[in-house]
Write a protein that holds these residues in place. Structure first.
Motif, short mmCIF file in Angstrom:
data_model
loop_
_atom_site.label_atom_id
_atom_site.label_comp_id
_atom_site.label_asym_id
_atom_site.label_seq_id
_atom_site.Cartn_x
_atom_site.Cartn_y
_atom_site.Cartn_z
N PHE A 95 0.83 -1.19 0.00
CA PHE A 95 0.00 0.00 0.00
C PHE A 95 0.87 1.25 0.00
N LEU A 96 0.30 2.31 -0.51
CA LEU A 96 0.98 3.59 -0.52
C LEU A 96 1.02 4.19 0.88
N MET A 97 -0.03 3.94 1.65
CA MET A 97 -0.10 4.47 3.01
C MET A 97 -0.18 3.31 3.99
N ASP A 98 0.41 3.52 5.15
CA ASP A 98 0.33 2.48 6.18
C ASP A 98 -0.69 2.89 7.24
N GLU A 99 -0.81 2.07 8.27
CA GLU A 99 -1.80 2.31 9.33
C GLU A 99 -1.57 3.65 10.03
N ALA A 100 -0.31 4.03 10.22
CA ALA A 100 -0.01 5.30 10.88
C ALA A 100 -0.50 6.48 10.04
N ASN A 101 -0.36 6.38 8.71
CA ASN A 101 -0.86 7.43 7.83
C ASN A 101 -2.37 7.56 7.93
N LEU A 102 -3.06 6.42 7.96
CA LEU A 102 -4.52 6.44 8.08
C LEU A 102 -4.96 7.02 9.42
N ASP A 103 -4.26 6.64 10.49
CA ASP A 103 -4.59 7.20 11.81
C ASP A 103 -4.42 8.72 11.82
N ALA A 104 -3.35 9.20 11.20
CA ALA A 104 -3.10 10.64 11.15
C ALA A 104 -4.20 11.35 10.35
N MET A 105 -4.59 10.77 9.23
CA MET A 105 -5.65 11.38 8.42
C MET A 105 -6.97 11.41 9.20
N PHE A 106 -7.27 10.31 9.88
CA PHE A 106 -8.51 10.25 10.66
C PHE A 106 -8.51 11.30 11.77
N SER A 107 -7.37 11.44 12.45
CA SER A 107 -7.31 12.41 13.55
C SER A 107 -7.48 13.84 13.04
N LEU A 108 -7.08 14.11 11.80
CA LEU A 108 -7.31 15.43 11.22
C LEU A 108 -8.79 15.70 11.02
N LEU A 109 -9.56 14.64 10.72
CA LEU A 109 -11.00 14.80 10.52
C LEU A 109 -11.76 14.75 11.84
N ASP A 110 -11.26 14.00 12.79
CA ASP A 110 -11.91 13.84 14.10
C ASP A 110 -11.27 14.79 15.10
N VAL A 111 -11.46 16.08 14.86
CA VAL A 111 -10.77 17.10 15.67
C VAL A 111 -11.20 17.10 17.13
N LEU A 112 -12.40 16.62 17.44
CA LEU A 112 -12.87 16.58 18.81
C LEU A 112 -12.51 15.28 19.51
N GLY A 113 -11.89 14.34 18.79
CA GLY A 113 -11.48 13.08 19.37
C GLY A 113 -12.63 12.18 19.77
N GLN A 114 -13.71 12.20 19.02
CA GLN A 114 -14.89 11.42 19.34
C GLN A 114 -14.78 9.95 18.90
N GLY A 115 -13.84 9.66 18.04
CA GLY A 115 -13.69 8.28 17.56
C GLY A 115 -14.54 7.96 16.36
N HIS A 116 -15.21 8.98 15.81
CA HIS A 116 -16.00 8.77 14.61
C HIS A 116 -16.08 10.09 13.85
N ILE A 117 -16.44 9.98 12.58
CA ILE A 117 -16.62 11.16 11.75
C ILE A 117 -17.97 11.05 11.05
N ARG A 118 -18.46 12.17 10.56
CA ARG A 118 -19.74 12.20 9.84
C ARG A 118 -19.53 11.69 8.41
N PRO A 119 -20.59 11.17 7.80
CA PRO A 119 -20.48 10.71 6.40
C PRO A 119 -19.96 11.79 5.45
N ALA A 120 -20.36 13.04 5.69
CA ALA A 120 -19.89 14.12 4.83
C ALA A 120 -18.38 14.28 4.93
N GLN A 121 -17.83 14.10 6.15
CA GLN A 121 -16.37 14.20 6.32
C GLN A 121 -15.68 13.04 5.60
N TYR A 122 -16.27 11.88 5.65
CA TYR A 122 -15.70 10.71 4.97
C TYR A 122 -15.61 10.95 3.48
N ARG A 123 -16.69 11.49 2.91
CA ARG A 123 -16.71 11.75 1.46
C ARG A 123 -15.72 12.83 1.11
#
Length: 87
Positions: free
Chosen positions: A59-87
């Motif tokens: 893969f081009l990105m590893d698990e750490a890259n995905l975690d970093a991207m997710f944390s950028l979207l989950d700014v409140l640290g809730q452990g989830h993001i909205r469908p609009a953020q996913y898209r």
């Protein structure tokens, strides 16, 4: 379209070669290895091992890259993001 051309297109589609070549090119540009040929050989060996369920697909990105991207979207640290953020 000539029969030979159609057969060639079908061959490429059936074996998903354009996708494979695109991914290999992206891996080369991302990692910029000193020995590109050896890098490609190793990547293709990982692809084959992944197809046999003996290893991971390269893969081009590893698990750490995905975690970093997710944390950028989950700014409140809730452990989830909205469908609009996913898209």
């Amino acid at each position: 379209m000539a029969a030979g051309e159609e057969e060639s297109r079908e061959y490429l589609r059936r074996h998903r070669l354009p996708e494979l070549l695109h991914r290999l090119g992206a891996l080369l540009l991302f990692h910029r290895p000193e020995n590109p040929r050896e890098f490609l050989i190793q990547a293709l060996e990982r692809v084959e091992a992944g197809r046999r369920a003996e290893g991971e697909y390269p893969f081009l990105m590893d698990e750490a890259n995905l975690d970093a991207m997710f944390s950028l979207l989950d700014v409140l640290g809730q452990g989830h993001i909205r469908p609009a953020q996913y898209r």
